[in-house]
Scaffold this motif. Structure first.
Motif, PDB file in Angstrom:
ATOM      1  N   ALA A 148       0.829  -1.201   0.000  1.00  0.00           N
ATOM      2  CA  ALA A 148       0.000   0.000   0.000  1.00  0.00           C
ATOM      3  C   ALA A 148       0.864   1.252   0.000  1.00  0.00           C
ATOM      4  CB  ALA A 148      -0.933  -0.008   1.212  1.00  0.00           C
ATOM      5  N   VAL A 149       1.966   1.236   0.752  1.00  0.00           N
ATOM      6  CA  VAL A 149       2.875   2.389   0.771  1.00  0.00           C
ATOM      7  C   VAL A 149       3.528   2.564  -0.590  1.00  0.00           C
ATOM      8  CG1 VAL A 149       4.968   3.360   1.775  1.00  0.00           C
ATOM      9  CG2 VAL A 149       3.318   2.195   3.247  1.00  0.00           C
ATOM     10  N   ALA A 150       3.994   1.451  -1.184  1.00  0.00           N
ATOM     11  CA  ALA A 150       4.720   1.511  -2.457  1.00  0.00           C
ATOM     12  C   ALA A 150       3.863   2.101  -3.565  1.00  0.00           C
ATOM     13  CB  ALA A 150       5.201   0.117  -2.843  1.00  0.00           C
ATOM     14  N   ALA A 151       2.548   1.858  -3.505  1.00  0.00           N
ATOM     15  CA  ALA A 151       1.659   2.376  -4.550  1.00  0.00           C
ATOM     16  C   ALA A 151       1.636   3.897  -4.583  1.00  0.00           C
ATOM     17  CB  ALA A 151       0.250   1.834  -4.349  1.00  0.00           C
ATOM     18  N   GLN A 152       2.010   4.550  -3.472  1.00  0.00           N
ATOM     19  CA  GLN A 152       1.969   6.022  -3.398  1.00  0.00           C
ATOM     20  C   GLN A 152       3.333   6.664  -3.627  1.00  0.00           C
ATOM     21  OE1 GLN A 152      -1.155   6.835  -3.052  1.00  0.00           O
ATOM     22  NE2 GLN A 152      -1.674   4.697  -2.589  1.00  0.00           N
ATOM     23  N   LEU A 153       4.380   5.839  -3.833  1.00  0.00           N
ATOM     24  CA  LEU A 153       5.740   6.367  -3.924  1.00  0.00           C
ATOM     25  C   LEU A 153       6.167   6.578  -5.375  1.00  0.00           C
ATOM     26  CD1 LEU A 153       7.451   4.072  -1.258  1.00  0.00           C
ATOM     27  CD2 LEU A 153       6.882   6.498  -0.999  1.00  0.00           C
ATOM     28  N   PRO A 154       7.092   7.514  -5.647  1.00  0.00           N
ATOM     29  CA  PRO A 154       7.633   7.674  -6.998  1.00  0.00           C
ATOM     30  C   PRO A 154       8.401   6.429  -7.426  1.00  0.00           C
ATOM     31  CG  PRO A 154       8.854   9.022  -5.414  1.00  0.00           C
ATOM     32  CD  PRO A 154       7.663   8.481  -4.688  1.00  0.00           C
ATOM     33  N   LYS A 155       8.283   6.054  -8.689  1.00  0.00           N
ATOM     34  CA  LYS A 155       8.860   4.796  -9.151  1.00  0.00           C
ATOM     35  C   LYS A 155      10.371   4.738  -8.978  1.00  0.00           C
ATOM     36  CE  LYS A 155       5.275   3.723 -12.564  1.00  0.00           C
ATOM     37  NZ  LYS A 155       4.986   3.465 -14.003  1.00  0.00           N
ATOM     38  N   ASP A 156      11.059   5.854  -9.214  1.00  0.00           N
ATOM     39  CA  ASP A 156      12.522   5.817  -9.187  1.00  0.00           C
ATOM     40  C   ASP A 156      13.084   5.562  -7.788  1.00  0.00           C
ATOM     41  OD1 ASP A 156      11.606   8.206  -8.260  1.00  0.00           O
ATOM     42  OD2 ASP A 156      13.122   9.447  -9.257  1.00  0.00           O
ATOM     43  N   ALA A 157      12.304   5.851  -6.730  1.00  0.00           N
ATOM     44  CA  ALA A 157      12.809   5.651  -5.368  1.00  0.00           C
ATOM     45  C   ALA A 157      12.026   4.594  -4.602  1.00  0.00           C
ATOM     46  CB  ALA A 157      12.764   6.977  -4.614  1.00  0.00           C
ATOM     47  N   ARG A 158      11.087   3.949  -5.265  1.00  0.00           N
ATOM     48  CA  ARG A 158      10.168   3.045  -4.572  1.00  0.00           C
ATOM     49  C   ARG A 158      10.895   1.882  -3.891  1.00  0.00           C
ATOM     50  NH1 ARG A 158       5.547   1.301  -8.379  1.00  0.00           N
ATOM     51  NH2 ARG A 158       5.001   3.489  -8.002  1.00  0.00           N
ATOM     52  N   ASP A 159      11.766   1.181  -4.615  1.00  0.00           N
ATOM     53  CA  ASP A 159      12.412  -0.019  -4.066  1.00  0.00           C
ATOM     54  C   ASP A 159      13.271   0.312  -2.852  1.00  0.00           C
ATOM     55  OD1 ASP A 159      11.197  -1.510  -6.021  1.00  0.00           O
ATOM     56  OD2 ASP A 159      12.947  -1.507  -7.366  1.00  0.00           O
ATOM     57  N   ASP A 160      14.045   1.390  -2.928  1.00  0.00           N
ATOM     58  CA  ASP A 160      14.920   1.755  -1.810  1.00  0.00           C
ATOM     59  C   ASP A 160      14.104   2.123  -0.576  1.00  0.00           C
ATOM     60  OD1 ASP A 160      17.116   1.337  -3.414  1.00  0.00           O
ATOM     61  OD2 ASP A 160      17.305   3.453  -3.987  1.00  0.00           O
ATOM     62  N   ILE A 161      13.014   2.882  -0.771  1.00  0.00           N
ATOM     63  CA  ILE A 161      12.205   3.313   0.372  1.00  0.00           C
ATOM     64  C   ILE A 161      11.513   2.112   1.017  1.00  0.00           C
ATOM     65  CG2 ILE A 161      10.183   4.674   1.049  1.00  0.00           C
ATOM     66  CD1 ILE A 161      10.959   6.678  -1.157  1.00  0.00           C
ATOM     67  N   VAL A 162      10.969   1.219   0.200  1.00  0.00           N
ATOM     68  CA  VAL A 162      10.284   0.045   0.743  1.00  0.00           C
ATOM     69  C   VAL A 162      11.265  -0.835   1.518  1.00  0.00           C
ATOM     70  CG1 VAL A 162       9.134  -2.123   0.101  1.00  0.00           C
ATOM     71  CG2 VAL A 162       8.429   0.037  -0.952  1.00  0.00           C
ATOM     72  N   ALA A 163      12.480  -1.007   0.983  1.00  0.00           N
ATOM     73  CA  ALA A 163      13.488  -1.808   1.696  1.00  0.00           C
ATOM     74  C   ALA A 163      13.835  -1.171   3.034  1.00  0.00           C
ATOM     75  CB  ALA A 163      14.734  -1.951   0.826  1.00  0.00           C
ATOM     76  N   GLU A 164      13.973   0.133   3.046  1.00  0.00           N
ATOM     77  CA  GLU A 164      14.272   0.847   4.300  1.00  0.00           C
ATOM     78  C   GLU A 164      13.142   0.680   5.306  1.00  0.00           C
ATOM     79  OE1 GLU A 164      14.622   5.489   5.775  1.00  0.00           O
ATOM     80  OE2 GLU A 164      15.154   4.997   3.703  1.00  0.00           O
ATOM     81  N   LEU A 165      11.898   0.821   4.846  1.00  0.00           N
ATOM     82  CA  LEU A 165      10.757   0.661   5.741  1.00  0.00           C
ATOM     83  C   LEU A 165      10.654  -0.769   6.261  1.00  0.00           C
ATOM     84  CD1 LEU A 165       7.955   2.702   3.913  1.00  0.00           C
ATOM     85  CD2 LEU A 165       8.915   3.191   6.162  1.00  0.00           C
TER      86      LEU A 165
END
Length: 365
Positions: free
Chosen positions: A10-27
């Motif tokens: 659900a969080v990833a769906a709201q994130l910009p594509k270029d930073a999505r993977d890094d942010i999800v991994a951090e979370l």
């Protein structure tokens, strides 16, 4: 799929594509660390309810994603908000004046009773106000998301800061005037509205003209007095039919004039130092306005109603009104004359500013 996976999806769906993977991994790492700490504290694996409680502490997916958003996270930011509020104040003031005037005319010609006029005015002020605030919010939303902020936000000047004092009630001046009155001195009560800067005045004029433009096009149907609507008969004169005839001829010219005026005022707000360019625009539009007023006075369907052949006839009409014999025709005649006088004054003032060297104007300012 685990609760954590659903949450991160659900969080990833709201994130910009270029930073999505890094942010999800951090979370994921941060939340798993919380899960492990809680499991160590309890000495057992967490239940779904306990996991969900920790996820609630982390925050709703929309709120968490918003923390990583690089663009504007607000409809109208703190820099733009004072300008938005200023525009709304001016727009609402213009709306109230036009609505009350329209309702008063409808009551005078007998189309509405006094109570109906008050009710219609209140209803139209509320609905029109919501529309105006909506338009202002849309404009603010667009400006807030531009790659480069407008010049009036980036290159502000100290002498333009009176904008933020607009409509601030000057209690000190009022108190000072009251004390002077108690001491027997002449009491000059200023109702406390502080003066604003040239940029603020231009923005205010643009907003007021926008209200007129929206009314003229029918977007703001104020008390059914929009162009071409209704039949208003007073003293045997059908002013509704006259208005309809005028609109058939002048709708597009007036629309173009209002749009040009709005554009000029926005230019003045954007470039308050370009006085001579603004003066040229004001001179041109004032000449156009004078031509329109002369047409209205001499050739329009309203001309037989408002035209007077001598100053004595005008004075006699004004005296009858002063004695309590109200005449809408005489009132419109006076308004038309005052508008022509004011327009001639604008022409002379604009011509003077245009002829005055820029250096002399700067020294005056």
């Amino acid at each position: 799929m685990t609760l954590l996976d659903q949450y991160l999806k659900a969080v990833a769906a709201q994130l910009p594509k270029d930073a999505r993977d890094d942010i999800v991994a951090e979370l994921r790492d941060m939340i798993l660390t919380r899960f492990e700490a809680k499991e160590e504290e309890l000495g057992r694996p967490l239940t779904d309810g306990e996991q969900e409680a920790i996820l609630r502490e982390v925050g709703h997916p929309l709120a968490v994603a918003g923390r990583y958003h690089t663009g504007a996270n607000h409809l109208i930011g703190p820099e733009l908000y004072p300008y938005f509020l200023f525009a709304v104040k001016i727009g609402l003031a213009a709306l109230i004046v036009i609505t009350l005037l329209a309702s008063a005319i409808q009551v005078l010609v007998g189309e509405l009773s006094l109570s109906e006029g008050i009710g219609h005015a209140f209803s139209n002020i509320v609905s029109g106000g919501i529309t105006l605030i909506g338009f202002a919010a849309i404009a603010g939303f667009i400006i807030e998301r531009q790659p480069e902020k407008p010049k009036f936000l980036r290159e502000w000047r100290v002498k333009d800061l009176h904008l933020f004092e607009f409509a601030a009630f000057d209690t000190e001046a009022l108190e000072r005037s009251f004390k002077e009155g108690q001491k027997g001195k002449s009491m000059s009560v200023t109702m406390g509205f502080k003066s604003s800067s040239p940029a603020a005045n231009a923005l205010g004029a643009a907003m007021g003209l926008t209200v007129l433009l929206l009314w003229w096009t029918g977007v703001l149907p104020i008390a059914d007095l929009r162009p071409g609507a209704g039949s208003w008969v007073m003293d045997g004169i059908d002013y509704g039919a006259i208005l309809t005839s005028i609109v058939e001829v002048a709708f597009w010219p007036i629309l173009a004039y209002l749009a040009a005026r709005i554009g000029l005022e926005l230019f003045r707000a954007w470039r308050p130092g370009a006085r001579r360019v603004a003066a040229l625009g004001q001179l041109t539009l004032a000449l156009v306005r004078l031509g329109g007023l002369l047409w209205l006075w001499s050739y329009s369907p309203l001309s037989p109603v408002i035209h007077v052949d001598s100053m004595q006839a005008l004075i006699d009409g004004a005296r009858r009104m002063a004695d309590g014999h109200f005449s809408l025709a005489t009132l419109l005649t006076l308004i038309g004359l005052f508008m022509m006088i004011e327009t001639v004054g604008n022409i002379l003032g604009s011509a003077w500013r245009l002829a005055t060297p820029a250096r002399a104007e700067t020294a005056k300012a």
